[in-house]
Design a protein around this motif. Structure first.
Motif, PDB file in Angstrom:
ATOM      1  N   PRO A 194       0.832  -1.206   0.000  1.00  7.63           N
ATOM      2  CA  PRO A 194       0.000   0.000   0.000  1.00  7.63           C
ATOM      3  C   PRO A 194       0.867   1.256   0.000  1.00  7.63           C
ATOM      4  CG  PRO A 194      -0.083  -1.085   2.146  1.00  7.63           C
ATOM      5  CD  PRO A 194       0.730  -1.967   1.252  1.00  7.63           C
ATOM      6  N   CYS A 195       0.886   1.952  -1.118  1.00 10.05           N
ATOM      7  CA  CYS A 195       1.786   3.093  -1.305  1.00 10.05           C
ATOM      8  C   CYS A 195       0.955   4.377  -1.300  1.00 10.05           C
ATOM      9  CB  CYS A 195       2.512   2.943  -2.641  1.00 10.05           C
ATOM     10  SG  CYS A 195       3.664   4.280  -2.979  1.00 10.05           S
ATOM     11  N   LEU A 196       1.380   5.348  -0.507  1.00 14.87           N
ATOM     12  CA  LEU A 196       0.649   6.619  -0.450  1.00 14.87           C
ATOM     13  C   LEU A 196       1.050   7.579  -1.575  1.00 14.87           C
ATOM     14  CD1 LEU A 196       0.449   7.356   3.402  1.00 14.87           C
ATOM     15  CD2 LEU A 196      -1.410   6.712   1.870  1.00 14.87           C
ATOM     16  N   LEU A 208      11.864   8.724  -3.160  1.00 13.46           N
ATOM     17  CA  LEU A 208      12.855   8.053  -2.315  1.00 13.46           C
ATOM     18  C   LEU A 208      12.443   6.635  -1.918  1.00 13.46           C
ATOM     19  CD1 LEU A 208      15.556   8.957  -1.309  1.00 13.46           C
ATOM     20  CD2 LEU A 208      14.476   9.843   0.753  1.00 13.46           C
ATOM     21  N   CYS A 209      11.260   6.485  -1.336  1.00 12.63           N
ATOM     22  CA  CYS A 209      10.869   5.150  -0.863  1.00 12.63           C
ATOM     23  C   CYS A 209      10.711   4.149  -2.005  1.00 12.63           C
ATOM     24  CB  CYS A 209       9.628   5.229   0.018  1.00 12.63           C
ATOM     25  SG  CYS A 209       9.998   5.935   1.644  1.00 12.63           S
ATOM     26  N   PRO A 210       9.938   4.480  -3.061  1.00 11.88           N
ATOM     27  CA  PRO A 210       9.868   3.516  -4.158  1.00 11.88           C
ATOM     28  C   PRO A 210      11.250   3.186  -4.753  1.00 11.88           C
ATOM     29  CG  PRO A 210       8.101   5.107  -4.372  1.00 11.88           C
ATOM     30  CD  PRO A 210       8.990   5.594  -3.254  1.00 11.88           C
ATOM     31  N   SER A 211      12.187   4.129  -4.690  1.00 11.37           N
ATOM     32  CA  SER A 211      13.525   3.835  -5.214  1.00 11.37           C
ATOM     33  C   SER A 211      14.216   2.774  -4.358  1.00 11.37           C
ATOM     34  CB  SER A 211      14.382   5.105  -5.279  1.00 11.37           C
ATOM     35  OG  SER A 211      14.938   5.401  -4.011  1.00 11.37           O
ATOM     36  N   MET A 212      13.760   2.642  -3.118  1.00  8.69           N
ATOM     37  CA  MET A 212      14.291   1.626  -2.207  1.00  8.69           C
ATOM     38  C   MET A 212      13.355   0.430  -2.111  1.00  8.69           C
ATOM     39  SD  MET A 212      17.103   2.691  -1.028  1.00  8.69           S
ATOM     40  CE  MET A 212      17.984   4.179  -1.374  1.00  8.69           C
ATOM     41  N   ALA A 215       7.052   1.261  -0.018  1.00 13.57           N
ATOM     42  CA  ALA A 215       5.883   2.096  -0.289  1.00 13.57           C
ATOM     43  C   ALA A 215       6.076   3.471   0.346  1.00 13.57           C
ATOM     44  CB  ALA A 215       4.640   1.422   0.273  1.00 13.57           C
ATOM     45  N   CYS A 216       5.520   4.493  -0.299  1.00 11.57           N
ATOM     46  CA  CYS A 216       5.616   5.872   0.206  1.00 11.57           C
ATOM     47  C   CYS A 216       4.840   6.012   1.514  1.00 11.57           C
ATOM     48  CB  CYS A 216       5.031   6.805  -0.862  1.00 11.57           C
ATOM     49  SG  CYS A 216       4.694   8.474  -0.313  1.00 11.57           S
ATOM     50  N   LYS A 247      -6.136   4.436   9.314  1.00 10.75           N
ATOM     51  CA  LYS A 247      -6.009   5.555  10.242  1.00 10.75           C
ATOM     52  C   LYS A 247      -4.540   5.758  10.608  1.00 10.75           C
ATOM     53  CE  LYS A 247      -6.369   5.223  14.681  1.00 10.75           C
ATOM     54  NZ  LYS A 247      -6.886   4.796  15.992  1.00 10.75           N
ATOM     55  N   ARG A 248      -3.884   4.663  10.924  1.00 13.88           N
ATOM     56  CA  ARG A 248      -2.483   4.770  11.350  1.00 13.88           C
ATOM     57  C   ARG A 248      -1.585   5.241  10.217  1.00 13.88           C
ATOM     58  NH1 ARG A 248      -1.228   1.302  16.129  1.00 13.88           N
ATOM     59  NH2 ARG A 248       0.851   1.176  15.257  1.00 13.88           N
ATOM     60  N   MET A 249      -1.903   4.784   9.011  1.00 11.41           N
ATOM     61  CA  MET A 249      -1.086   5.158   7.857  1.00 11.41           C
ATOM     62  C   MET A 249      -1.163   6.668   7.613  1.00 11.41           C
ATOM     63  SD  MET A 249      -1.454   3.438   4.115  1.00 11.41           S
ATOM     64  CE  MET A 249      -2.002   1.898   4.803  1.00 11.41           C
TER      65      MET A 249
END
Ligand code: SF4
Ligand code: SF4
Ligand code: SF4
Ligand code: SF4
Lengths: 277, 390
Positions: A194-196, A208-212, A215-216, A247-249
């Motif tokens: 689940p990517c934001l 940055l995150c998808p490059s690693m 998920a964002c 909610k937490r995300m």
């Protein structure tokens, strides 16, 4: 006249810049110091007037640009931000704390007195507001630099643009655009993470995150016109997230900014309803 | 480019000959670009050896869904298109256009000709070749030898040098619908060589003089009748096994007349306006140009980036985006692909690759949308005026 352009560049060469700190972790100011290679050039092109993290002395106002880090969390800060606004021709908030309230804004959904009693042996010495709120909730803000922490390249771009009298090249579209431009495989479509990214503003410096292969997390807050409901439906119906996960995300660095706030409130209600059943 | 003088002729290249092909491309100074697995996804990347090809890998694709699965271990091309393709190299997502500086009281240019690599696209699919043909027209290189003032420099140079070694699709993905446009699953033009993969090797068709010259250096033999028949059969079956279908005959008409169809509102509830569909579409050509400076330094760099009609900036005028709603932006996108592209370029802006379906994070599928516009639309005559963005 081309000649005038040169003059404008030179005349504007000494921008008087100040940085101010409110409730925050100092990470964003530290990002300015992290510019390392560019720091001397920055100091050469501008007059860094007030920057407690790097200098002891504090030359007097007014300032051309005031960068503000941190949220408004105490009565003293509420006072001080008004004063600073009067001292800065342009006021720019930097980072999630200043632009959305930051991680400390999670207290806005809780009882601060109770926190104080749990954490401090002498809670009566603590003077704090019940909420942590973004700077724009108190004074007019000219421009925002998002991120937790900010991308120092954005700050450099903003100063460079101001010096040259041009618009800063800072976008407000989704992270996905940058993710695809950079040629990264999509972690959501290809791996079900689940990517934001689709609701998050670009800015972290090349997705940055998808490059690693992650998920964002949404550190740059909501993009220009996010469709929270649609992404939420997909996460819950296809990617195995429930209301509590949602909610937490959403309640992290930028939880208290709309429309992340409204969406997380909705998932909270849903979570409660499902508990009652 | 198909040369009319080249007789259609097929060869058989044993599997081991793939290595020879790779060597030839490298020794001829090509940068070989081909499929390889990156983070569970087949991406087109520069290849150093044929060992990087996704051997024994197949893909499952659906709306907002892509997974790699084990395929036939003896096949090197059992998957189809991933999210990127030749567009990423012929029309790069980020490209420095020029540099200039302030000197002698005026702007002075520091730019030279771009240094464009010689690309060899290995394993390019028929829909991609069709998309290159579309972009050829968009960027003004449709007629070889002609250079118009609106021609795109990088594209033109890269395109003229590029070599296309196509692989016909013997197993389409769940989101493919090239057969609906007649752009696949078999390449009919636009390639130098076209391969059809069988277990033991490849049927090779020649599409150009350059392709002919390469075949002459490969360890090929005459194909047997049964090899040719098998390849033929596989391609016929692939056309029948398309994962998606689109009735294309009336689609322009349909989208021209139903600007206020309720389906636009419904799809706007789902669309994230994230821009993924435009980024992965092999024909989308929109870009934005940014000038950047560094502090008080007097050098200016001009860079071009892919842009998407799903961003605010795309249509931002004095007071905001011209298409202020997601409805307006989705409508603009779909209509550009299937309708206004005809007005602009006299061809379809869609080649049926299915990427926008697979890589849409919420699985919005134009082949599902179009039939909805055929149902319950407004009276046609009333809605022929071009309504604005919202
Ligand atoms: S990985 Fe995330 S940011 Fe990248 S395209 Fe996919 S959903 Fe968007
Ligand atoms: S519109 Fe979709 S299916 Fe058509 S060419 Fe573009 S990405 Fe492929
Ligand atoms: S307007 Fe949109 S759909 Fe059309 S080419 Fe540009 S990005 Fe693609
Ligand atoms: S159709 Fe899908 S990929 Fe395209 S902008 Fe909307 S949500 Fe994103």
């Amino acid at each position: 006249m081309p000649g005038q352009n040169v003059d404008t560049l030179r005349r504007q060469g000494k921008l008087k810049i100040a940085a101010f700190k409110f409730t925050s972790c100092d990470g964003c100011q530290l990002q300015i110091l992290n510019l390392e290679d560019d720091l001397l050039a920055l100091a050469g092109a501008t007059d860094i007037a007030f920057f407690l993290e790097a200098r002891r002395q504090a030359p007097s106002p007014p300032y051309d640009i005031g960068f503000v880090e941190g949220s408004i969390s105490t009565p003293e800060e509420e006072e001080r931000i008004g004063q600073i606004r009067r001292e800065c021709k342009t006021l720019i908030t930097i980072g999630a704390c200043a632009t959305s309230g930051g991680i400390q804004a999670l207290r806005n959904w809780a009882d601060v007195d109770e926190f104080c009693r749990c954490v401090y042996p002498r809670p009566e010495h603590i003077e704090t507001l019940a909420t942590a709120t973004p700077i724009a909730a108190h004074v007019f803000v000219d421009y925002e630099l998002r991120g937790c922490p900010i991308n120092p390249a954005d700050l450099l771009e903003l100063v460079s643009a101001t010096l040259a009298g041009r618009r800063p090249n800072i976008s407000t579209h989704s992270l996905c655009v940058e993710c695809k431009r950079s040629g990264y495989p999509c972690v959501m479509v290809a791996q079900g993470k689940p990517c934001l990214g689709p609701v998050t503003q670009v800015g972290c410096g090349g997705a940055l995150c998808p490059s690693m292969n992650r998920a964002c997390y949404g550190c740059f807050g909501p993009m220009e016109q996010p469709n929270m409901a649609s992404l939420g439906r997909w996460f819950t119906s296809r990617l195995g997230q429930d209301a509590r996960d949602m909610k937490r995300m959403l309640r992290t660095f930028n939880g208290y900014i709309e429309p992340f706030k409204q969406a997380s409130d909705r998932y909270e209600q849903e979570e409660q309803r499902s508990k009652e059943q | 480019m198909t040369d009319a003088n080249t007789p259609p002729h097929a060869f058989f290249l044993p599997r081991s000959g793939l290595e020879d092909l790779f060597q030839i491309l490298q020794s001829d100074g090509y940068q070989v670009l081909g499929p390889t697995v990156v983070n569970d996804t087949v991406m087109i990347r520069p290849l150093e050896s044929i060992a990087q090809l996704p051997q024994g890998v197949s893909d499952r694709q659906d709306g907002g869904f892509y997974r790699l699965v084990d395929g036939d271990p003896e096949l090197s091309f059992e998957f189809v298109v991933g999210p990127n393709g030749p567009k990423n190299y012929l029309f790069p997502a980020k490209l420095k256009l020029l540099e200039f500086h302030v000197g002698n009281e005026r702007f002075e240019l520091d730019a030279g000709q771009p240094d464009v690599p010689k690309y060899a696209f290995l394993g390019v699919r028929p829909c991609e070749l069709a998309a290159v043909k579309v972009q050829d027209r968009v960027f003004g290189v449709a007629e070889p030898g002609m250079f118009r003032c609106e021609s795109e420099t990088w594209y033109t140079l890269a395109r003229r040098q590029a070599l296309f070694i196509a692989v016909n699709c013997t197993r389409p993905a769940g989101t493919c619908f090239c057969a609906s446009w007649g752009t696949g699953p078999r390449a009919t033009e636009g390639f130098d060589l076209a391969l059809t993969e069988l277990r033991g090797g490849f049927i090779v068709e020649v599409g150009s003089d350059r392709g002919q010259a390469i075949v002459g250096r490969l360890p090929t033999r005459e194909p047997t009748v049964s090899e040719l028949e098998l390849a033929e059969l596989k391609l016929e079956r692939a056309a029948e096994q398309m994962g998606r279908r689109l009735e294309t005959g009336d689609v322009k008409e349909l989208l021209d007349h139903d600007l206020e169809h309720p389906e636009w509102d419904k799809v706007a509830q789902r669309c994230l306006s994230c821009g993924n569909c435009t980024m992965v579409c092999p024909t989308c050509f929109c870009c934005t140009v940014e000038d950047s400076t560094y502090l008080a330094d007097e050098n200016i760099t001009r860079t071009r980036y892919w842009e998407s009609c799903f961003t605010h900036q795309f249509s931002y005028l004095t007071s905001g985006p011209e298409r202020a709603t997601i409805r307006g932006r989705y409508r603009h996108w779909l209509r550009h692909k299937l309708s206004t592209w005809w007005d602009q370029f006299d061809m379809s802006g869609c080649v049926g690759c299915g990427r926008c379906i697979t890589w849409c994070p919420v699985g919005i599928d134009l082949t599902e949308e179009i039939p909805r516009f055929r149902e319950g639309g407004h009276a046609k005559a009333e809605n022929t005026t071009q309504s604005r963005g919202t």
